[in-house]
Design an enzyme around this catalytic site. Structure first.
Site, PDB file in Angstrom:
ATOM      1  CB  ILE A 403      -1.196   0.013   1.228  1.00 21.12           C
ATOM      2  CG1 ILE A 403      -1.993  -1.250   0.981  1.00 21.12           C
ATOM      3  CG2 ILE A 403      -1.795   1.309   1.627  1.00 21.12           C
ATOM      4  CD1 ILE A 403      -2.519  -1.703   2.300  1.00 21.12           C
ATOM      5  CG  ASP A 404       4.446   3.274   2.534  1.00 22.75           C
ATOM      6  OD1 ASP A 404       3.867   4.273   2.583  1.00 22.75           O
ATOM      7  OD2 ASP A 404       5.236   3.020   3.314  1.00 22.75           O
ATOM      8  CG  ASP A 405       6.886   0.444  -2.527  1.00 22.45           C
ATOM      9  OD1 ASP A 405       7.629   0.951  -3.247  1.00 22.45           O
ATOM     10  OD2 ASP A 405       7.047  -0.161  -1.461  1.00 22.45           O
ATOM     11  CD  GLU A 408       5.300   8.452  -0.830  1.00 25.41           C
ATOM     12  OE1 GLU A 408       5.876   9.192  -1.539  1.00 25.41           O
ATOM     13  OE2 GLU A 408       4.470   8.808  -0.094  1.00 25.41           O
ATOM     14  CG  HIS A 479       3.351   7.848   2.606  1.00 24.93           C
ATOM     15  ND1 HIS A 479       4.327   6.830   3.024  1.00 24.93           N
ATOM     16  CD2 HIS A 479       4.071   8.950   3.178  1.00 24.93           C
ATOM     17  CE1 HIS A 479       5.358   7.519   3.551  1.00 24.93           C
ATOM     18  NE2 HIS A 479       5.191   8.723   3.772  1.00 24.93           N
TER      19      HIS A 479
END
Length: 676
Positions: A403-405, A408, A479
């Protein structure tokens, strides 16, 4: 700032232009800081552009600790493929990381760690270092003083059991029948975080097979009493969690004696099939080293020879984790971070003022779009109806996009003026839909899974190697909120739930806990820009508390730093440590988002970045500012020291890129998400 707010996120939120209104007039002093920042940003930009791969990606070394190198040698010894060149190069690196007291730490400047020191010592013995050598004698004496092998973590003792240096009977049991537990049953494999799940499934095979290879030497010097290497320990109280699971382990040990042979064989085959189905195109598992190592061992124990395509490609993938240094040393990366590094580099370059249609940015965007994952992975067990979309951290990891990648990468792609904007919109639209679908029930987001919050996995005697679940965290949630705001979804109820969770998760001192970066500075540096991107004004009480905290922990030299000990000793170490480029940048990103551009704290921080930059445009950063497992597994991302300072300098010089309308969202991605 004099604006007031009732603290609610329910009212209409102002634009982020209103959130950053405290900019003081230019003075000769600020002009000098501005000029220094501009020079530093230009040098950093030139360096990043020069280090991009011809395919469009960036990747810095990912440095962890010497257990990666030690276990690589142990694996090769177990398989009978350890060669002198590899052993010598690994030993050179391991020796170079030893501390003066004979120990090895898990992060730069950290204390000696018992299990790490044991594994490093054994690896050096495999490479030919003798027990009476001064550096080895110091290490073994320290190990004995700390309780010897018996006091090491379970995973270290598993490695030693492979060679008869420890008894399998003295290890917790992990039955392969675990593979059959349904998803509603406690301790099913999907209750574990994806990194733990990928490690535990092959270890159930290893635990069932209990192999022992001939030991090339004895390790008596690592026991407090070689005659009693595992002195009995009292059980924890029966009414405690530890006591309950210790007794459960005794029950499982008893099951081993009566396990139905056909069921055990079927479970081993099912576990093997699960492993093989999750091997990536490059031969690795999950794009990370630990599952790959244990998967190779497990499949080899089930009869896969080293020339079998699965094992051949698995071993080849592990070779690609090796970084050969100029001095001949060989360092093993725990994983590789090209997607993460590329999206962060793209954000940094655009925020620093590089034209949004610059050919190298377009090439980076092309590469990122090509890495999008459009097939289901393990996350679909909890979200079977959710269409796929998103990005992983590594070159190949289609089973586990994160989810983070994904957040971003979407932010990075939206910054680039691409020649095929509809393709970009479609890619971002799928990412937005997938991230929204991966929201946990409390309104926040974890890294890989939904509601991965079971209290049981961390209690298992087997799981003493770090965090094994994936609960929502402030940095990942921030993020996602920032991405949703950039896509015009700041007022979407799902975004607002994320904002409410972040506000409730703030620490009393005004900071936020950083799950995937060190630590409260990282969490705060992630959350404040997200909240202001979503429209909270700089005068909001939560943001003012964050500003006050950041100002209170600024170092005398003008920078910011935080030691990894803050994960274990928050009161003493929160926001405290030697100044680093990446952590100074995170603090600046938060302060700038809060409208503090003209503040003394920001000017001092920017000046510190400018003064500590090297002539080639880089910063030196030996400290570990990335996190795998809080306290237990730390990371030095070698590109953090470049991308985050450039981002902070760029925002100081130019403001927010979306506020400048370099490339406004087309609305297609948000429309698609709203329609789902």
């Amino acid at each position: 700032m004099t604006a007031t707010t009732d603290g609610s996120t329910g009212a209409t939120l102002p634009s982020r232009a209103a959130a950053a209104s405290d900019i003081t007039r230019t003075t000769p002093e600020t002009a000098g800081v501005h000029e220094a920042a501009a020079r530093a940003a230009q040098r950093a930009t030139d360096f990043l552009l020069a280090t991009q791969d011809s395919q469009g990606w960036w990747k810095g070394d990912l440095e962890t600790n010497v257990t990666m190198d030690a276990e690589d040698l142990l694996l090769r010894q177990f398989l009978g493929i350890l060669d002198e060149r590899t052993a010598g190069a690994a030993a050179k690196f391991i020796r170079g990381e030893q501390r003066a007291d004979g120990t090895w730490a898990t992060f730069y400047g950290g204390p000696g760690e018992l299990s790490t020191t044991i594994e490093a010592y054994v690896a050096l013995r495999l490479a030919g270092d003798t027990p009476d050598a001064p550096h080895m004698a110091r290490a073994s004496a320290w190990i004995r003083e700390r309780g010897g092998i018996a006091a090491a973590r379970v995973f270290t003792r598993i490695w030693l059991a492979l060679f008869g240096w420890w008894k399998w009977d003295d290890l917790p049991e992990l039955p392969p029948e675990l593979i059959y537990f349904p998803t509603w049953f406690p301790l099913n494999i999907y209750n574990f975080g994806c990194w733990a799940r990928q490690t535990i499934v092959p270890l159930t095979i290893v635990s069932a097979k209990r192999p022992v290879r001939p030991a090339p030497f004895a390790l008596d010097e690592l026991h407090t009493d070689p005659a009693r290497p595992n002195p009995p320990q009292p059980l924890a109280p029966v009414l405690s969690w530890d006591g309950l699971f210790q007794r459960l382990d005794k029950v499982v040990r008893g099951y081993r004696k009566v396990a139905v042979r056909r069921l055990r064989k079927a479970a081993l085959n099912s576990a093997a099939r699960w492993i093989v189905e999750r091997q990536e195109n490059d031969g690795c598992w999950g794009g990370i080293q630990p599952p790959a190592v244990y998967s190779v061992i497990a499949l080899h124990l089930l009869g896969y020879d080293l020339e079998h395509p699965v094992l051949r490609e698995g071993l080849a993938s592990l070779d690609r984790f090796a970084v050969w240094r100029e001095d001949g040393a060989r360092m093993i990366e725990a994983c590789q971070s090209p997607v993460w590094d590329t999206c962060l580099a793209t954000i940094a370059l655009v925020d620093a003022g590089l034209p949004v249609d610059h050919p190298q940015l377009v090439k980076a965007a092309d590469w990122m779009i090509g890495e999008e994952i459009v097939r289901p992975g393990d996350w679909a067990v909890r979200r079977p109806q959710l269409p796929p979309g998103g990005w992983a951290f590594e070159f190949h990891n289609d089973n586990y996009p994160d989810i983070d990648d994904t957040a971003e990468v979407a932010l990075a792609l939206r910054r680039v003026r691409h020649h095929d904007p509809e393709r970009v919109d479609r890619s971002i639209g799928r990412a937005v839909r997938w991230n929204l679908g991966m929201q946990s029930k409390n309104g926040a987001w974890g890294a890989f899974d939904v509601d991965n919050t079971s209290p049981f996995p961390n209690r298992l005697p087997f799981c003493d190697f770090g965090e094994v679940i994936d609960p929502p965290s402030a940095d990942v949630t921030a993020h996602v909120v920032e991405m949703l705001a950039a896509e015009g979804l700041a007022h979407d109820p799902r975004t607002r739930r994320g904002i409410d969770w972040l506000l409730a998760d703030q620490e009393p001192n005004g900071s936020w806990f950083g799950r995937w970066g060190v630590n409260y500075i990282y969490g705060t540096g992630s959350v404040v820009p997200a909240l202001t991107a979503a429209g909270l004004p700089g005068s909001h009480p939560a943001i003012r508390r964050a500003v006050r905290w950041l100002e209170s922990v600024q170092n005398d030299d003008g920078g910011w730093g935080e030691d990894l000990r803050s994960y274990k000793y928050a009161k003493e170490w929160s926001g405290r440590g030697a100044s680093t480029a990446s952590q100074t940048a995170w603090a600046l990103m938060a302060l700038l988002a809060a409208g503090e551009k003209g503040s003394k704290a920001v000017e001092r921080g920017v000046q510190w970045l400018a003064e500590t930059q090297r002539e080639d445009g880089t910063w030196d950063e030996p400290y570990f500012t990335g996190t795998g497992f809080p306290w237990d597994f730390s990371i030095n991302y070698h590109l953090y020291r470049q991308v985050f300072p450039l981002t902070a300098l760029g925002r100081y010089l130019h403001g927010d890129p979306f506020e400048r309308r370099l490339l406004a969202p087309s609305g297609k991605a948000s429309s698609q998400a709203e329609g789902d």
